[in-house]
Design an enzyme around this catalytic site. Structure first.
Site, short mmCIF file in Angstrom:
data_model
loop_
_atom_site.label_atom_id
_atom_site.label_comp_id
_atom_site.label_asym_id
_atom_site.label_seq_id
_atom_site.Cartn_x
_atom_site.Cartn_y
_atom_site.Cartn_z
N LYS A 138 -19.26 -16.52 -15.09
CA LYS A 138 -19.05 -16.52 -13.37
C LYS A 138 -19.15 -15.31 -12.66
O LYS A 138 -19.44 -15.21 -12.08
CB LYS A 138 -17.27 -17.07 -13.62
CG LYS A 138 -17.40 -18.60 -12.92
CD LYS A 138 -15.87 -19.17 -13.49
CE LYS A 138 -15.51 -20.34 -13.44
NZ LYS A 138 -13.65 -20.78 -13.98
N GLN A 144 -8.48 -18.44 -14.03
CA GLN A 144 -8.80 -18.91 -14.49
C GLN A 144 -8.42 -20.08 -15.26
O GLN A 144 -6.75 -19.74 -15.89
CB GLN A 144 -9.55 -18.71 -15.28
CG GLN A 144 -10.28 -19.22 -16.65
CD GLN A 144 -11.59 -20.17 -16.34
OE1 GLN A 144 -12.10 -19.33 -15.36
NE2 GLN A 144 -11.55 -21.26 -16.74
N ASP A 201 -11.46 -22.57 -5.94
CA ASP A 201 -11.37 -23.58 -6.73
C ASP A 201 -11.49 -25.16 -6.04
O ASP A 201 -11.57 -25.82 -6.33
CB ASP A 201 -10.49 -23.46 -7.71
CG ASP A 201 -11.09 -22.57 -9.56
OD1 ASP A 201 -12.40 -23.19 -9.04
OD2 ASP A 201 -10.64 -22.11 -9.52
#
Ligand code: NAP
Length: 279
Positions: free
Chosen positions: A52, A96, A119
């Site tokens: 990422k 995460q 997200d």
């Protein structure tokens, strides 16, 4: 021979488009910053986080890393996320997953401001998606829509069947296909006669997490098959939920694993980061 839907190429195309957009924003004095929070050092998470950050660097997005020890308490993590919510120089927040078991993931997801929820996991983002409001969309299903559109595959009026109903893939996938005017059926582990349903699909999305589960008998002649699965077979090789060799001769288009859906997830995360500052 089936059309091979090339996620590597399409994700690169999207990142290149974003790169140009970010350059133009920078010329106007607008920058994009993603806060990436990792708790502990789960090896798979470390790889995802590294990828990422690499994608951010490519597109021109600043990534700010917060690497916290495994023993971080839930309260400490909540405080950090609240600080990042308040920090005007941070546009997007990514925590995460999975988090260590002593931390309540749902609470952390709910703590992220819906305006920075790149997200797309916050209940507000999920609600916005279902009622057709603008908001962040979970990256994997958003990537699948791009794979279909950029491969010239129409969704409107098609019979779309999703195998799997998880919050990050199956359910948002259903909302997105519905938004594109597909006719959507969602199946799951309690579905009876699964192959009878999947074999009627014009577009079949396999997201069940079972190595090579979907064989030719599950698929209609000429269907489009999107394989979300990322599994290890008995020999430890990466494979999808679809038995590619068995299914490919029967279908009109199919995604490979690897190189299909996988690369799209990060490309769409980058898109969500840019979305935080789009007018
Ligand atoms: P998940 O949370 O484990 O959900 C699996 C879903 O499949 C559940 O809804 C389950 O039904 C259903 N299911 C399980 N066995 C089934 C069966 N025999 N028949 C029909 N449905 C069945 O998994 P997920 O997070 O959605 O991920 C699915 C797969 O996609 C995994 O391989 C994962 O690694 C992969 N993935 C890939 C990406 C990517 O970027 N490429 C991103 C996310 C996930 P119930 O609800 O009834 O239990």
């Amino acid at each position: 021979m089936a059309q091979l839907i090339d996620g590597k190429r399409i994700s690169q195309e999207i990142k290149d488009e974003l790169k140009i957009e970010v350059q133009k924003m920078e010329e106007q004095g607008i920058s994009v910053c993603l806060a990436v929070v990792q708790v502990g050092n789960d090896p798979a998470s470390t790889v995802y986080v590294r990828n990422k950050k690499k994608a951010c660097a490519y597109v021109g997005i600043e990534s700010r890393a917060y690497e916290l020890p495994e023993e971080t308490t839930e309260e400490e993590l909540v405080r950090l996320v609240e600080e990042l919510n308040q920090d005007a120089s941070v546009n997007g927040i990514l925590v995460q997953l999975p988090l260590p078991s002593h931390i309540d993931e749902d609470r952390i997801i709910r703590t992220i401001s819906p305006d920075k929820d790149v997200d797309g996991f916050h209940p507000v983002s999920v609600g916005r998606l279902w009622i057709g409001e603008k908001g962040f969309v979970s990256c994997t299903p958003a990537g699948i829509i791009q794979l279909l559109k950029r491969s010239g595959i129409g969704i409107e009026g098609k019979n779309c069947v999703i195998a799997g109903r998880s919050n990050i893939v199956g359910k948002p996938m259903a909302a997105l296909l519905l938004r594109e005017n597909g006719t959507v059926t969602v199946t799951h582990s309690r579905t009876k006669n699964l192959s009878e349903i999947t074999s009627k699909a014009d577009i079949l999305i396999a997201a069940i997490g079972k190595a090579r589960f979907i064989t030719a008998e599950y698929v209609k002649d000429g269907a489009v098959v999107i394989d979300v699965g990322m599994n290890r077979d008995e020999e430890g090789h990466l494979c999808g939920d679809v038995d590619f060799e068995d299914v490919e001769p029967k279908v009109s288009a199919i995604t490979p694993v690897p190189g299909g859906v996988g690369p799209m997830t990060i490309a769409m995360l980058m898109n969500n980061c840019v979305e935080t500052v789009r007018c």
